[in-house]
Write an enzyme that holds these catalytic residues in place. Structure first.
Site, PDB file in Angstrom:
ATOM      1  N   PHE A 129     -13.802   2.898   4.466  1.00  0.00           N
ATOM      2  CA  PHE A 129     -12.808   2.117   3.739  1.00  0.00           C
ATOM      3  C   PHE A 129     -12.377   2.974   2.551  1.00  0.00           C
ATOM      4  O   PHE A 129     -13.211   3.426   1.763  1.00  0.00           O
ATOM      5  CB  PHE A 129     -13.368   0.766   3.285  1.00  0.00           C
ATOM      6  CG  PHE A 129     -12.251  -0.136   2.854  1.00  0.00           C
ATOM      7  CD1 PHE A 129     -11.525  -0.858   3.797  1.00  0.00           C
ATOM      8  CD2 PHE A 129     -11.882  -0.219   1.517  1.00  0.00           C
ATOM      9  CE1 PHE A 129     -10.447  -1.652   3.409  1.00  0.00           C
ATOM     10  CE2 PHE A 129     -10.807  -1.015   1.126  1.00  0.00           C
ATOM     11  CZ  PHE A 129     -10.097  -1.734   2.076  1.00  0.00           C
ATOM     12  N   VAL A 130     -11.078   3.222   2.451  1.00  0.00           N
ATOM     13  CA  VAL A 130     -10.593   4.117   1.403  1.00  0.00           C
ATOM     14  C   VAL A 130      -9.712   3.384   0.400  1.00  0.00           C
ATOM     15  O   VAL A 130      -9.070   2.383   0.717  1.00  0.00           O
ATOM     16  CB  VAL A 130      -9.832   5.336   1.999  1.00  0.00           C
ATOM     17  CG1 VAL A 130     -10.778   6.276   2.707  1.00  0.00           C
ATOM     18  CG2 VAL A 130      -8.704   4.905   2.938  1.00  0.00           C
ATOM     19  N   GLY A 140       0.772  -1.246   0.000  1.00  0.00           N
ATOM     20  CA  GLY A 140       0.000   0.000   0.000  1.00  0.00           C
ATOM     21  C   GLY A 140       0.800   1.293   0.000  1.00  0.00           C
ATOM     22  O   GLY A 140       0.343   2.302  -0.516  1.00  0.00           O
ATOM     23  N   ASP A 181      -4.703   1.498  10.928  1.00  0.00           N
ATOM     24  CA  ASP A 181      -6.086   1.101  11.193  1.00  0.00           C
ATOM     25  C   ASP A 181      -6.148   0.587  12.633  1.00  0.00           C
ATOM     26  O   ASP A 181      -6.231   1.371  13.578  1.00  0.00           O
ATOM     27  CB  ASP A 181      -6.440   0.050  10.130  1.00  0.00           C
ATOM     28  CG  ASP A 181      -7.889  -0.347  10.120  1.00  0.00           C
ATOM     29  OD1 ASP A 181      -8.745   0.535  10.206  1.00  0.00           O
ATOM     30  OD2 ASP A 181      -8.168  -1.559  10.024  1.00  0.00           O
TER      31      ASP A 181
HETATM   32  P1  IMP Z   1      -3.516  -2.427  10.868  1.00  0.00           P
HETATM   33  O1  IMP Z   1      -3.221  -1.033  11.360  1.00  0.00           O
HETATM   34  O2  IMP Z   1      -2.569  -3.477  11.353  1.00  0.00           O
HETATM   35  O3  IMP Z   1      -4.959  -2.792  11.135  1.00  0.00           O
HETATM   36  O4  IMP Z   1      -3.361  -2.536   9.319  1.00  0.00           O
HETATM   37  C1  IMP Z   1      -3.263  -1.526   8.484  1.00  0.00           C
HETATM   38  C2  IMP Z   1      -3.261  -2.097   7.072  1.00  0.00           C
HETATM   39  O5  IMP Z   1      -4.592  -2.494   6.709  1.00  0.00           O
HETATM   40  C3  IMP Z   1      -2.867  -1.020   6.112  1.00  0.00           C
HETATM   41  O6  IMP Z   1      -1.483  -1.007   5.885  1.00  0.00           O
HETATM   42  C4  IMP Z   1      -3.672  -1.366   4.880  1.00  0.00           C
HETATM   43  O7  IMP Z   1      -2.953  -2.268   4.080  1.00  0.00           O
HETATM   44  C5  IMP Z   1      -4.911  -2.041   5.409  1.00  0.00           C
HETATM   45  N1  IMP Z   1      -6.054  -1.088   5.502  1.00  0.00           N
HETATM   46  C6  IMP Z   1      -6.611  -0.601   6.623  1.00  0.00           C
HETATM   47  N2  IMP Z   1      -7.628   0.250   6.346  1.00  0.00           N
HETATM   48  C7  IMP Z   1      -7.688   0.321   5.001  1.00  0.00           C
HETATM   49  C8  IMP Z   1      -8.533   1.064   4.079  1.00  0.00           C
HETATM   50  O8  IMP Z   1      -9.436   1.855   4.439  1.00  0.00           O
HETATM   51  N3  IMP Z   1      -8.281   0.864   2.756  1.00  0.00           N
HETATM   52  C9  IMP Z   1      -7.314   0.028   2.296  1.00  0.00           C
HETATM   53  N4  IMP Z   1      -6.497  -0.687   3.117  1.00  0.00           N
HETATM   54  C10 IMP Z   1      -6.693  -0.542   4.449  1.00  0.00           C
HETATM   55 MG    MG Z   2      -0.306  -1.435   4.239  1.00  0.00          MG
END
Ligand code: IMP
Ligand code: MG
Length: 184
Positions: free
Chosen positions: A159-160, A51, A110
């Site tokens: 969700f973006v 990403g 997230d």
């Molecule tokens: P977390 O903070 O471990 O939950 O994970 C974050 C990862 O989840 C990010 O690096 C993204 O790859 C994915 N992610 C979380 N929210 C979104 C969203 O709104 N759109 C697309 N990918 C997301």
């Molecule tokens: Mg990511």
């Protein structure tokens, strides 16, 4: 039958951050990075794939001081409510970070789990310093305590997609950040 291209376009619900707003914020982030490191030691920008690849590409061009780039691919696995999980590095850096100021470049925070794990892992390799820059933050979704050192945009719980972020591997090439509409 519905045309897949028109469905693809309908699911882009609305633009929430324009390409101009992103460009201005990235330019400012590059200046702040220049100001943060003045000891002449090497800076390494580490992108968490996939990403953050677009953000890294723009951010490294907004930094004027010498910097190197590196890539890591990380996936976190967590059972139930466990707050610290196991990070599975599916692709690791190819350099020793002990002589670098490391900046982790992330697309979005997230739950906070991925970055919490990656930070612990990289800290254990003793970089000169370690900071986290994130393009987006959704603080209302946090499951573990985690704060970035620099956040370009804080958003609500949508969700973006776009500017590197995907839904099922699509939409990474959009030049802006949009809200995704699964019903579109
Ligand atoms: P977390 O903070 O471990 O939950 O994970 C974050 C990862 O989840 C990010 O690096 C993204 O790859 C994915 N992610 C979380 N929210 C979104 C969203 O709104 N759109 C697309 N990918 C997301
Ligand atoms: Mg990511």
């Amino acid at each position: 039958m519905d045309n897949p291209i028109s469905q693809y376009q309908r699911r882009i619900k609305r633009v929430i951050i324009t390409r101009e707003e992103i460009a201005a914020a990235v330019a400012e982030a590059g200046k702040k990075i220049d100001e943060m490191y003045t000891d002449g030691k090497p800076v390494l920008l580490v992108s968490i794939l996939k990403g953050a690849f677009v953000f890294l590409a723009d951010l490294c061009r907004a930094v004027s001081h010498p910097c190197e780039i590196g890539f890591m691919c990380a996936k976190s696995y967590h059972a139930g409510t466990t707050s610290s999980g196991v990070v599975n590095i599916t692709m690791d850096l190819d350099q020793d970070v002990s002589n670098y100021h490391v900046i982790i470049v992330e697309d979005i925070i997230d739950t906070g789990r991925t970055l919490k794990d990656v930070v612990e892992l990289l800290k254990a390799r003793n970089p000169l310093s370690l900071k986290v820059v994130t393009l987006l933050d959704k603080p209302s979704r946090r499951k573990v305590e985690f704060n970035a050192d620099m956040t370009l945009f804080t958003i609500d719980d949508f969700f973006v997609i776009g500017y590197g972020l995907d839904c099922a591997e699509q939409y990474r090439g959009l030049p802006y950040i949009a809200e995704y509409d699964p019903e579109g």
